[in-house]
Design a protein around this motif. Structure first.
Motif: not given
Length: 218
Positions: A9-38
């Motif tokens: 389930s975890v594998k399907c969840f992450f491998t499906g992200l590139p097809g579900e969201f475009n690069p700009n949307q994925l960048r916002f998810i990555g930004e949320g990860l970096a900002a919250n970690s900081y």
């Protein structure tokens, strides 16, 4: 068997992200990860521990952790300024980096300002100069962060179609919660280990170094 299904389930969840969201949307998810970690590495346990290390009382440490809430009052006035800014995206990036690098700069206070100097500060009372500078940095940095907050959310929502916003926001929040929980445990373990060998300040330096990496990546 249950572990195997969970892994799939975890594998399907992450491998499906590139097809579900475009690069700009994925960048916002990555930004949320970096900002919250900081934020996790430079707030909470880190901020309270650093303040106590500098000689702050429990009351002053409470004011320091409340600085983001105090600074959020400025949003009422700062939102009006955005109407006069011609390039809000560049302004968002500038304010974000100013806020984050100011927070990272807190670790230099014990090295630059000597102990034993006390001054009177409104609300805080009589505190060490180190604590006063720490509170000032926290307050100013969070004012910059608050100024970005509302406009950044509008920018992010414009990038995501309304039909996918629920899925996008839940995913972003999930990633932030998982990363924040993991880093809270790691930061606590690092600080406890450094305290055990009487190298508490080294522990704070390690956490700030990790936070700086997330600032660069975001």
């Amino acid at each position: 068997m249950n572990l195997k299904r969970a892994a799939q389930s975890v594998k399907c969840f992450f491998t499906g992200l590139p097809g579900e969201f475009n690069p700009n949307q994925l960048r916002f998810i990555g930004e949320g990860l970096a900002a919250n970690s900081y934020a996790t590495l430079t707030g909470g346990v880190f901020l309270t521990g650093l303040a106590l290390y500098m000689g702050a009382s429990d009351t002053v440490a409470g004011f320091l952790t409340a600085a983001p809430l105090i600074a959020s009052v400025a949003q009422v006035f700062l939102v009006l300024i955005w109407n006069w800014i011609k390039n809000p995206k560049k302004a968002i990036m500038l304010c974000t980096y100013i806020a984050r690098f100011m927070i990272v700069a807190m670790i230099f206070i014990p090295f630059v300002i000597p102990r034993g100097i006390e001054i009177a500060v409104p609300i805080l009372g009589r505190v060490s100069l180190q604590v006063a500078v720490l509170f000032l940095i926290q307050l100013v940095a969070n004012i910059f962060a608050s100024a970005v907050g509302v406009r950044f959310n509008l920018w992010m929502m414009d990038m995501v179609p309304i039909t996918r916003r629920g899925r996008f926001l839940s995913l972003r929040e999930r990633v932030m919660v998982i990363s924040g929980t993991a880093l809270s445990l790691v930061s606590s373990w690092i600080l406890d280990g450094c305290k055990a060998i009487d190298r508490e300040l080294v522990g704070y330096c390690v956490l700030v170094g990790m936070a700086a990496l997330f600032v660069v990546q975001s």
